[in-house]
Design a protein around this motif. Structure first.
Motif, PDB file in Angstrom:
ATOM      1  N   SER A  52       0.832  -1.210   0.000  1.00 30.07           N
ATOM      2  CA  SER A  52       0.000   0.000   0.000  1.00 30.07           C
ATOM      3  C   SER A  52       0.856   1.245   0.000  1.00 30.07           C
ATOM      4  CB  SER A  52      -0.904   0.027   1.234  1.00 30.07           C
ATOM      5  OG  SER A  52      -1.767  -1.072   1.231  1.00 30.07           O
ATOM      6  N   ASP A  54      -6.008  -0.352  -4.476  1.00 29.27           N
ATOM      7  CA  ASP A  54      -5.407  -0.936  -3.278  1.00 29.27           C
ATOM      8  C   ASP A  54      -6.392  -1.915  -2.642  1.00 29.27           C
ATOM      9  OD1 ASP A  54      -3.883  -1.622  -1.135  1.00 29.27           O
ATOM     10  OD2 ASP A  54      -3.748   0.385  -0.271  1.00 29.27           O
ATOM     11  N   GLU A  55      -6.200  -3.171  -2.891  1.00 27.16           N
ATOM     12  CA  GLU A  55      -7.081  -4.215  -2.375  1.00 27.16           C
ATOM     13  C   GLU A  55      -8.562  -3.836  -2.492  1.00 27.16           C
ATOM     14  OE1 GLU A  55      -6.041  -6.204   1.194  1.00 27.16           O
ATOM     15  OE2 GLU A  55      -3.979  -5.444   1.179  1.00 27.16           O
TER      16      GLU A  55
HETATM   17 MG   LIG Z   1      -2.192  -2.580   2.200  1.00 28.16          MG
END
Ligand SMILES: [Mg+2]
Ligand SMILES: Nc1ncnc2c1ncn2[C@@H]1O[C@H](COP(=O)(O)OP(=O)(O)OP(=O)(O)O)[C@@H](O)[C@H]1O
Lengths: 244, 220
Positions: free
Chosen positions: A45, A165-166
């Motif tokens: 991240s 991000d995810e």
């Molecule tokens: Mg992350």
């Protein structure tokens, strides 16, 4: 080098004493789909957030379409307009309707006439099956719908690259597929994508390249087939044996 | 009780005049104090260390010294430093603003900080200019936390203006002093002032509750 969108040079980021990124150099080509995988806390991240300077790197450089955006004088919000980002926690604006969530930035920052912005927003909503929700507030949407809204909100700025991000980690299992389909559709349409994900099947299917980030460096990278079927680095092998 | 009623019929004019003074000073204090508070809150979140430090010191001074001392300070110092005639009342109102501004800056800062960090990040990632992030995304959400707290600060300020009686400025506590010195009915005349404060503040805090509920329910 005209087809290079993002390049990082020896990117480092520390939070106090904690060294999170320890020198990441890579580049993302136009139209490329890059998946980032790796263990929790490895810096995935943080790396992604350095690309649009949501985190300011401690050292190293980030280039966007040839310009060093880590240089001091650059007006970062102009670059961010070309770099869409989608978060794990959606971050839709709760006080704005679905339509206003999408049109706010094009109207304010790109001076697009309201009617045109709304027309374009409706087209985007149709693409993700949210036409009926245009006038609702996000509080009324499911997680999957919120995330699809977040994606089209970013797309409304017509970015040159999308960072994810995810995007499906906070979703109920039955919602994951819909969101992944939207992202896969984007990939097929030629959008440049960098996605941090734990969906290994998805990474394998859609990406042109996989980066394995662990302990703040790119431990291994390559085409998905190579990474998933014959990983070489011991850390990659260990990680994949745990998640696959 | 009897005496209170008689006192009221005789001196209600003085109390009402005092109430007017209290409300007027409170309103001015809150209005200008809010502007000051916003300014200070922005300073405290600024990129520049020096500005942050100045603002922090200001808030520490206000919170670390008695309000009465601050009023004395303004009453003594302001007439000496300005080059035009200034009344006691104006000095005291300046002191009240100085005091309220610090507390209001805290309210505003807390309200802004209560907005989810993800909202800042999403707004910035879209490429919104910093002032639009604040005015279009953060402020509209923070206002729900700020407005009720600001109304409570108004109540605090109303009570705080009673300190101005030390300087014989027209407000409710001064009305009590006036009536008391005319009648020597200290307890009764004090009770009347008390009732008025109570009535005013209870009403206001009910309104704040109502407002709070309205803001909550608009949280769709
Ligand atoms: Mg992350
Ligand atoms: N703002 C911050 N302040 C301090 N430490 C931070 C901050 N952001 C991240 N970290 C730390 O940096 C490290 C890497 O975090 P990062 O979020 O990049 O990992 P990740 O690879 O994305 O992990 P995950 O898969 O759990 O999301 C972690 O140890 C985290 O605690």
């Amino acid at each position: 080098m005209t087809d290079e969108i993002i390049r990082t040079e020896d990117l480092c980021k520390s939070f106090g004493k904690l060294e999170v990124l320890k020198g990441i150099s890579t580049s993302i080509r136009r139209g490329e789909v890059v998946s980032i995988i790796g263990p929790s806390g490895g810096g995935k991240s943080t790396f992604l957030r350095c690309l649009n300077l949501l985190e300011v790197p401690t050292s190293g450089k980030v280039f966007f379409e040839g310009t060093e955006i880590t240089a001091r004088k650059e007006k970062i919000n102009l670059y961010r307009q070309k770099i869409g980002m989608v978060f794990q926690s959606f971050n839709v604006f709760p006080h704005l309707t679905v339509l206003d969530n999408i049109t706010l930035t094009p109207i304010l920052e790109k001076k697009i006439p309201k009617a045109q912005a709304e027309r374009e927003a409706m087209e985007l909503l149709e693409r993700v099956g949210l036409t009926e929700k245009a006038g609702e507030y996000p509080g009324r949407l499911s997680g999957g719908q919120k995330q699809r809204l977040a994606i089209v909100r970013a797309l409304a700025m017509q970015p040159d690259v999308m960072l994810f991000d995810e995007p499906t980690s906070a979703l109920d299992p039955e919602m994951v597929k819909g969101v992944l389909e939207v992202i896969a559709g984007l990939a097929r349409s030629g959008m440049t994508i960098v996605i941090v994900t734990h969906e290994m099947g998805f990474a394998r299917e859609v990406s042109d390249r996989v980066l394995f980030i662990c302990d703040g460096i790119i431990k291994e990278e390559g085409p998905p087939e190579a990474i998933f079927t014959m990983p070489r680095d011991p850390a990659t092998i260990r990680f994949l044996s745990m998640v696959l | 009780m009897d005496k209170i009623v008689r006192l009221w019929t005789r001196y209600s004019g003085i109390y009402i005049k005092g109430l007017g003074g209290t409300l007027w000073m409170s309103a001015v204090t809150i209005c200008i104090g809010t502007l000051l508070g916003i300014f200070v809150a922005l300073l405290r979140m600024s990129k520049w260390k020096l500005l942050r430090a100045v603002a922090d010191v200001y808030v520490e001074i206000v919170r670390g010294t008695p309000a009465l001392l601050q009023l004395y300070f303004f009453w003594l110092v302001v007439p000496k430093v300005v080059h035009f005639p200034i009344s006691d009342t104006q000095c005291i109102v300046l002191g009240l603003i100085f005091n309220a501004g610090a507390y209001i800056s805290e309210i505003i800062r807390a309200g802004l900080q209560a907005v989810d960090k993800g909202q800042w990040e999403a707004a910035r990632s879209l490429g919104l200019a910093e002032r639009n992030v604040m005015s279009r995304i953060i402020m509209p959400q923070a206002i729900k936390n700020i407005l009720p707290a600001l109304c409570n600060e108004f109540i605090t300020t109303i009570k705080g203006t009673s300190l101005a009686s030390v300087f014989f400025i027209n407000e409710l506590m001064t009305s009590y002093k006036t009536v008391n010195s005319a009648t020597f009915l200290a307890v009764q005349s004090l009770c009347i002032a008390g009732f008025i404060y109570l009535l005013l503040n209870v009403t206001l805090s009910r309104l704040v509750k109502l407002l709070e509920r309205r803001l909550q329910s608009s949280d769709r």
